[in-house]
Motif scaffolding. Structure first.
Motif, short mmCIF file in Angstrom:
data_model
loop_
_atom_site.label_atom_id
_atom_site.label_comp_id
_atom_site.label_asym_id
_atom_site.label_seq_id
_atom_site.Cartn_x
_atom_site.Cartn_y
_atom_site.Cartn_z
N SER A 11 0.83 -1.19 0.00
CA SER A 11 0.00 0.00 0.00
C SER A 11 0.87 1.25 0.00
O SER A 11 1.81 1.38 0.76
N VAL A 12 0.53 2.12 -0.93
CA VAL A 12 1.27 3.36 -1.11
C VAL A 12 0.32 4.47 -0.72
O VAL A 12 -0.82 4.50 -1.18
N GLU A 13 0.77 5.35 0.18
CA GLU A 13 -0.13 6.42 0.60
C GLU A 13 0.51 7.79 0.49
O GLU A 13 1.56 8.02 1.05
N HIS A 14 -0.15 8.66 -0.24
CA HIS A 14 0.23 10.07 -0.36
C HIS A 14 1.70 10.26 -0.71
O HIS A 14 2.40 11.07 -0.11
N VAL A 15 2.20 9.50 -1.64
CA VAL A 15 3.61 9.62 -2.00
C VAL A 15 3.79 10.72 -3.05
O VAL A 15 3.05 10.79 -4.02
N SER A 16 4.78 11.58 -2.79
CA SER A 16 5.11 12.62 -3.76
C SER A 16 6.60 12.57 -4.06
O SER A 16 7.39 12.13 -3.23
N LYS A 17 6.95 13.01 -5.26
CA LYS A 17 8.37 13.06 -5.63
C LYS A 17 8.56 14.16 -6.65
O LYS A 17 7.85 14.23 -7.65
N SER A 18 9.52 15.05 -6.37
CA SER A 18 9.80 16.13 -7.32
C SER A 18 11.22 16.00 -7.86
O SER A 18 12.11 15.57 -7.15
N PHE A 19 11.36 16.37 -9.11
CA PHE A 19 12.69 16.57 -9.67
C PHE A 19 12.79 18.05 -9.96
O PHE A 19 11.77 18.73 -10.06
N PRO A 20 14.01 18.57 -10.12
CA PRO A 20 14.13 20.00 -10.40
C PRO A 20 13.21 20.41 -11.56
O PRO A 20 13.34 19.91 -12.66
N GLY A 21 12.26 21.26 -11.26
CA GLY A 21 11.41 21.77 -12.32
C GLY A 21 10.14 20.97 -12.59
O GLY A 21 9.25 21.44 -13.26
N VAL A 22 10.07 19.76 -12.10
CA VAL A 22 8.89 18.94 -12.37
C VAL A 22 8.43 18.22 -11.11
O VAL A 22 9.25 17.75 -10.32
N LYS A 23 7.13 18.11 -10.98
CA LYS A 23 6.60 17.26 -9.92
C LYS A 23 6.21 15.94 -10.58
O LYS A 23 5.23 15.86 -11.31
N ALA A 24 7.03 14.93 -10.36
CA ALA A 24 6.82 13.67 -11.07
C ALA A 24 5.67 12.87 -10.46
O ALA A 24 4.92 12.21 -11.16
N LEU A 25 5.55 12.91 -9.14
CA LEU A 25 4.44 12.22 -8.47
C LEU A 25 3.82 13.19 -7.49
O LEU A 25 4.51 13.85 -6.72
N ASP A 26 2.49 13.26 -7.51
CA ASP A 26 1.82 14.21 -6.65
C ASP A 26 0.75 13.48 -5.86
O ASP A 26 -0.29 13.11 -6.40
N ASP A 27 1.05 13.22 -4.59
CA ASP A 27 0.06 12.64 -3.68
C ASP A 27 -0.55 11.36 -4.26
O ASP A 27 -1.75 11.26 -4.44
N VAL A 28 0.30 10.41 -4.54
CA VAL A 28 -0.17 9.17 -5.16
C VAL A 28 -0.49 8.13 -4.10
O VAL A 28 0.31 7.89 -3.19
N SER A 29 -1.64 7.54 -4.18
CA SER A 29 -2.02 6.45 -3.27
C SER A 29 -2.47 5.25 -4.10
O SER A 29 -3.12 5.41 -5.13
N LEU A 30 -2.11 4.08 -3.63
CA LEU A 30 -2.35 2.88 -4.43
C LEU A 30 -2.32 1.67 -3.51
O LEU A 30 -1.53 1.62 -2.58
N GLU A 31 -3.21 0.70 -3.75
CA GLU A 31 -3.16 -0.52 -2.96
C GLU A 31 -3.18 -1.71 -3.89
O GLU A 31 -3.94 -1.75 -4.85
N VAL A 32 -2.32 -2.68 -3.61
CA VAL A 32 -2.29 -3.88 -4.43
C VAL A 32 -2.63 -5.07 -3.54
O VAL A 32 -2.00 -5.27 -2.50
N GLY A 33 -3.62 -5.83 -3.95
CA GLY A 33 -4.04 -6.99 -3.16
C GLY A 33 -3.16 -8.19 -3.42
O GLY A 33 -2.45 -8.26 -4.43
N ARG A 34 -3.20 -9.15 -2.50
CA ARG A 34 -2.43 -10.38 -2.68
C ARG A 34 -3.04 -11.22 -3.80
O ARG A 34 -4.26 -11.36 -3.89
N GLY A 35 -2.19 -11.78 -4.61
CA GLY A 35 -2.66 -12.65 -5.69
C GLY A 35 -3.50 -11.93 -6.72
O GLY A 35 -4.35 -12.52 -7.37
N VAL A 36 -3.27 -10.63 -6.86
CA VAL A 36 -4.07 -9.85 -7.80
C VAL A 36 -3.15 -9.36 -8.92
O VAL A 36 -1.99 -9.03 -8.68
N VAL A 37 -3.65 -9.37 -10.15
CA VAL A 37 -2.90 -8.74 -11.22
C VAL A 37 -3.45 -7.32 -11.37
O VAL A 37 -4.60 -7.11 -11.71
N HIS A 38 -2.59 -6.38 -11.03
CA HIS A 38 -3.02 -4.99 -10.93
C HIS A 38 -2.37 -4.20 -12.07
O HIS A 38 -1.14 -4.16 -12.16
#
Lengths: 493, 320, 318
Positions: A11-38
């Motif tokens: 589970s990914v919650e509220h992840v952000s990542k910036s590079f100089p000049g760009v916001k590559a990820l902005d508040d990303v949340s994601l959940e992957v279940g067991r045995g699931v193709v996501h």
């Protein structure tokens, strides 16, 4: 509660990542279940690969939390992630081509695997499990793409991975190989292994995935079971609506045909033919690796070709080097600004003058005054923000560096302006200015070939769009008459 | 800003000048006669052959390469030129010697470009291999024997003038060095071709994509380096009046030493021949100083090796 | 694929072996002295030290480096051994010399791994420095060894009349072969040279591996220096001047590429053997030393040219 925990592998919650000049990820949340193709879908630059690299530990996130298999993960390394049970299969495989299949599977774990004998034996067993009969003694350089993928999957299994992330696994696979991959994915799902399937190709998402997350511009747009979505909806979410005033009004200066390219063929490109008109912005749409950059490089004379015929204003031209290309009135703003465009240790003015040294000469000598004047004029007219013309170009922001490259070529008064990803890694304001420059250039009589991974950009700026997939031109569209979905569909191939 | 920091920065930016000043001071204390005009002439004389080879090496390094073949070129062009004096007369021989240098440089460029060894690392091996070929050819050419100018029949006063002539107290070779250096400086800074060499040295891909004929520039760089090495060889044998086929040994490392110590970066594109002059000066003063201190020549070469390694280290740190 | 093409490909892969066979074949027509057990054994004996140098260098080249300080290291370590022999037991003196080699390798490794310096240039500088030390110690005169036991190391025949040098070489060949083929360290060397980033990401301590390779290579060069001075019973600062180039290139002849990640000790063995054989053949044919040098230089150049050209072709594949 306990049950819920065990149902989620990642589970990914509220992840952000910036590079100089760009916001590559902005508040990303994601959940992957067991045995699931996501599945994760999104255009180039939507943030998929950044997310993936954060999960594997190549990048560190700026904020947010990541939980894997019930454990909080803060800083990690690719190897730690592997040992924890998270494998990533990159599009450009992480295999050492000069080593054998078996050793690649147990790379860095020679002792654990029990020496040479154990390595090959265990590797053989793993490959057997996934129904592959590749000899473990073969060198990776001798394998086909799909075989390499098998090796990567076997490597993932050797770590007893609980989650395998696959980045564009189907690119350059044949139909048959694809079917095999599909079977393998189902087999892994049955074993309870989760798979994060990243792809542009919607057919595969519908075929293999249980759940899909759609990303755009570093945001998660939506996560839904695949059964609730249809193709149109998904493409709609990928492309998204765009704010109109991000782009200037489309230039309309198209005139008579200017350049005709015929039978352009290389190892990757298959018989490319097209026409470019005067005053036109011609957009190339395609996925990364489809052959867009290769086409323009070949026309410009930067790469070797098997066959090529280029006519400009009816005259047949022989272009075998960038110098020829320049002499024929072409200009190239290359894809990789730092490696291919700029001479980083040099000043702003010498980066601008480098394609125009004839123009800043007085007699046989270069004139510093003329060079300075050329730089200053461009700095003013292109609104380049620099402390002075003699400042080192390495200290400028990405947008201003790009403007210097454009200035360099504007000075040559090119007939054909080739722009490969001109706005990559540039902030919104500077992007708009670059669009304005493009508009000015075509209105002054130049033609532009525009390559961009940002679909809205191509669609808003171009007069005509060619879609390119697997080294072929697959369609020609008028972006004003056809929807983004239709063009994307064709570019996906 | 406090004074300590300012001095520190000045030292860091002008490391070469500061070192030269320190060496001058130390030498002057050790040897009171050091700062006399007569001794200045001697000092200039010591610029000699190495300074010309170092100029060629500077061009190569600014152009993004390191020319290790200079040792071979010095040996071969020395024995060749000397042997030509009796055949072509002294002017003809001088010309032939310089042409031979140019040709050897062109061979360098030809091999490097034809196999696509366009990075510094790859070209290093090639030029080193060529150096071995040139050196062996020099041995083959003279059958291993040393040639003597005094055995020649034709006049050699031109070479004597180049090697050890003086105008006033200034040696002719030093004057030639200053003139060539000035011309090269002008060439690099103020001509289109010179600028293109610098741009190509800093980023060959970008230069090529901007329409600069990089391969031709590489050929020019190696050719000039060859000519300058040949000229260095001529100064050398004229001065010692003999030419041995092993004359050029170690010239490549000494030339690199002078260039890198002067502050021209090994990463290409940046640097100048004037820095190289300072580098040569530093090397000369260093050996003067060590001689006065009674350090053996062998220990001096150890120290030179150490200085080279340290200079490379400083250069790397600056790039990072 | 037709048989002819298969043969051509096989020859391309085994250039050095083909060259050896060709030379052996040609020599049948020329000189009968060539095919005497004495000549062949003598050739192997005189090749032994170069071969062993190549084993260490192979390790470094596989890791994606090269070492041009080995020649000077070799001459220095011989001198150190002989100089120290008078003051301490022979064994200690030899160990001290080898330790010096390892130290030089350590410094090489530091610059290559930590400072990302071009290995070629730093090892060349190191060679110059080591040579200067050797000259300083000996005042550029040869130093004779006075110890008979020392002389016997490389000149004796302990087993069945086979020269010791050949036995030592075979043992070293096996040791290095085992290390590179069957140990974790050896396999990781291939990974590091093959793709530094992938190796690092797979949890291999690439820096440490590459660094160790330089240390081992330096130690091996020093060991060879001990053997050389034992064989000649003198130490001299002029030994090994041209050794570095021929050893490094000999490895490439055998199929170890400067690109890193491929090759092995047996290949390098064959490669150097080819170079030695060529020298021997030219000697037998009475070709002058200088012509030999020119030929050797041109051959080395051709090898380098092809090594580069193959890489270029690979990158440009249309």
């Amino acid at each position: 509660m306990g049950r819920e925990l065990s149902d989620r592998i990642l589970s990914v919650e509220h992840v952000s990542k910036s590079f100089p000049g760009v916001k590559a990820l902005d508040d990303v949340s994601l959940e992957v279940g067991r045995g699931v193709v996501h599945g994760i879908v999104g255009e180039n630059g939507a943030g998929k690969s950044t997310l993936m690299k954060i999960l594997s530990g190549v990048y560190t996130k700026d904020s947010g939390t990541v939980e894997f298999d019930g454990q909080r993960v803060e800083r990690t390394t690719p190897m730690e992630s592997l040992r924890r049970g998270l494998s990533i299969i990159y599009q450009e495989f992480s295999l050492i081509s000069s080593m054998t299949v078996g050793e690649n599977i147990f790379l860095g774990r020679f002792r654990e695997a029990g020496g040479m004998k154990g390595t090959h034996q265990k590797a053989g067993e793993l490959l057997g499990q996934i129904g592959s009969s590749i000899s473990t003694h073969k060198l990776v350089s001798e394998l086909s793409t799909s075989e390499k993928q098998m090796v990567e999957i076997a490597k993932a299994l050797s770590f007893e991975s609980k989650l395998i992330i696959m980045d564009e696994p189907s690119s350059s696979l044949t139909e048959e190989e694809l079917a095999k991959l599909g079977a393998l994915i189902r087999q892994m799902r049955e074993k309870g292994i989760s798979i994060l399937y990243i792809s542009h190709k919607l057919d595969e998402i519908f075929e293999y995935c249980d759940v899909v997350t759609i990303m755009r511009d570093g945001h998660v747009i939506d996560t839904r079971p695949v059964s609730e979505l249809d193709r149109g909806e998904m493409v709609g979410m990928m492309v998204g609506r765009t704010i109109e005033n991000e782009y200037p009004e489309r230039p309309r200066a198209v005139g008579e045909p200017l350049m005709r390219v015929e039978h352009l063929t290389t190892g990757k490109l298959k018989d490319i033919s097209f026409t470019l008109n005067r005053g036109e912005i011609l957009g190339f749409v395609g996925l990364v690796g489809a052959g867009r950059t290769e086409i323009v490089r070949a026309i410009y004379g930067a790469d070797k070709v098997k066959r090529k015929e280029v006519r400009i204003e009816g005259k047949s031209l022989k272009i075998t080097s960038p110098r020829d290309g320049k002499r024929c009135g072409m200009a190239l703003v290359p894809e990789d600004r730092k490696q291919q465009g700029l001479v980083l240790p040099f000043s702003v003015e010498s980066n601008i003058s480098m394609a125009n040294l004839e123009k800043v000469k007085r007699g046989i000598f270069l004139s510093p005054d003329k060079e300075r004047k050329m730089a200053e004029e461009n700095i003013d007219s292109l609104l380049i923000k620099t402390p002075s013309p003699t400042a080192a170009i390495v200290n400028l922001s990405g947008g201003n560096q790009q403007k210097c490259i454009i200035a360099r070529w504007l000075e040559t008064e090119p007939k054909i302006f080739i722009m490969d990803e001109p706005t990559r890694g540039i902030d919104v304001g500077a992007k708009y200015e670059i669009y304005m420059l493009m508009k000015k250039a075509v209105e002054a009589g130049s033609s532009i070939i525009l390559i961009s991974s940002e679909l809205p950009e191509v669609l808003h700026m171009s007069n005509r769009v060619l879609t390119i997939a697997d080294g072929r031109i697959t369609g020609e569209f008028d972006p004003e008459k056809v929807s983004a979905q239709e063009i994307m569909n064709r570019a996906i191939g | 800003m406090d004074a300590g920091k300012r001095i520190g920065n000045f030292v860091k930016d002008n490391l070469v000048l500061v070192t030269i000043m320190i060496l001058v001071l130390v030498t002057a204390v050790l040897e009171p006669k050091f700062l006399t005009i007569a001794n200045m002439g001697n000092l200039m004389n010591q610029f000699g052959p190495l300074s010309f080879v170092a100029l060629g090496m500077t061009l190569a390094i600014i152009g993004g390469f390191i020319d290790l073949s200079v040792a071979g070129i010095v040996s071969l062009s020395a024995v060749f030129t000397l042997s030509m004096i009796d055949v072509l007369g002294q002017f003809g021989a001088l010309l032939a010697g310089l042409l031979a240098g140019a040709l050897l440089g062109l061979i360098n460029a030809g091999v490097v470009v034809s196999c696509g060894a366009l990075t510094q690392a790859k070209a290093l091996f090639i030029t080193y291999g060529l150096s071995a070929v040139f050196s062996a050819s020099a041995l083959l050419y003279t059958d291993g024997a040393t040639q003597h100018m005094s055995h020649l029949e034709n006049r050699t006063d031109l070479f004597q003038a180049i090697g050890s002539g003086r105008m006033g107290f200034v040696p002719v070779s030093f004057l030639l060095f200053v003139v060539i250096m000035a011309l090269l400086h002008l060439f690099l800074i103020r001509t289109q071709t010179g600028r293109e060499i610098c741009l190509g040295g800093a980023n060959i891909t970008a230069a090529q994509l901007a329409g600069i004929p990089v391969k031709r520039r590489i050929a020019l760089v190696f050719t000039l380096s060859g000519v300058l090495s040949a000229f260095g060889a001529i100064v050398l044998f004229s001065r010692i009046t003999t030419a041995s086929p092993l004359l050029g040994a170690n010239y490549e490392t000494n030339a690199i030493l002078a260039v890198v110590v002067g502050g021209t970066s090994l990463s290409g594109g940046r640097g100048s021949v004037i820095r190289t002059m300072l580098g040569v000066m530093l090397v000369i003063l260093l050996s003067n100083c060590l001689n006065l201190l009674g350090v053996s020549t062998y220990l001096q070469s150890v120290l030179k090796g150490a200085v080279l390694i340290i200079a490379i280290w400083i250069d790397r740190r600056r790039v990072k | 694929m037709s048989v002819v093409r298969k043969v051509v490909r096989e020859i391309e892969k085994r250039k050095a072996l083909t060259a050896i066979l060709l030379m052996l074949f040609i020599m049948v027509f020329f000189d009968t002295r060539f095919y005497t057990a004495y000549n062949l054994l003598d050739m192997l004996n005189s090749a032994a030290i170069l071969e062993m140098l190549a084993f260490g260098v192979t390790l470094v080249i596989i890791c994606g480096g090269c070492d041009f300080s080995i020649g000077a290291m070799m001459s220095l370590s011989g001198i150190i051994t002989i100089k120290l022999m008078d003051h301490m037991p022979l064994g200690f003196a030899i160990c001290a010399a080898i330790a010096c080699g390892a130290l030089a390798g350590f410094v090489n490794g530091f610059f290559v791994v930590k400072q990302k310096t071009e290995p070629f240039i730093i090892t060349l500088g190191m060679g110059m420095l080591l040579k200067g030390i050797a000259q300083q110690i000996t005042d550029a005169h040869p130093v004779p060894a006075k110890n008979l036991t020392f002389m016997k190391i490389a000149n004796g025949k302990v087993l069945f009349g086979i020269p010791n040098l050949i036995i030592i070489m075979v043992v070293m060949l096996l040791v290095f072969y085992y290390i590179l083929r069957y140990t974790s360290f050896g396999r990781n060397c291939y990974a590091v040279g093959g793709d530094y980033n992938v190796a690092t990401q797979s949890g291999i301590r690439a820096e440490r591996i590459k660094w160790s390779a330089f240390v081992i290579c330096g130690a091996m060069a020093a060991f060879c220096g001990v053997l050389l001075s034992s064989r000649l019973n003198t130490g001299s600062s002029i030994y090994g001047d041209s050794t570095a180039l021929s050893v490094n290139c000999g490895c490439v002849v055998g199929g170890t590429s400067f690109a890193g990640g491929v090759g092995g000790v047996p290949q390098s063995f064959i490669g150097l053997l080819a170079i030695q054989l060529l020298e021997n053949c030219m000697n037998m044919l009475g070709i002058s030393a200088y012509v030999q040098q020119v030929c050797e230089g041109i051959i080395i150049l051709l090898i380098l040219w092809f090594d580069n050209y193959a890489q270029k072709r690979k990158e440009e594949a249309v």
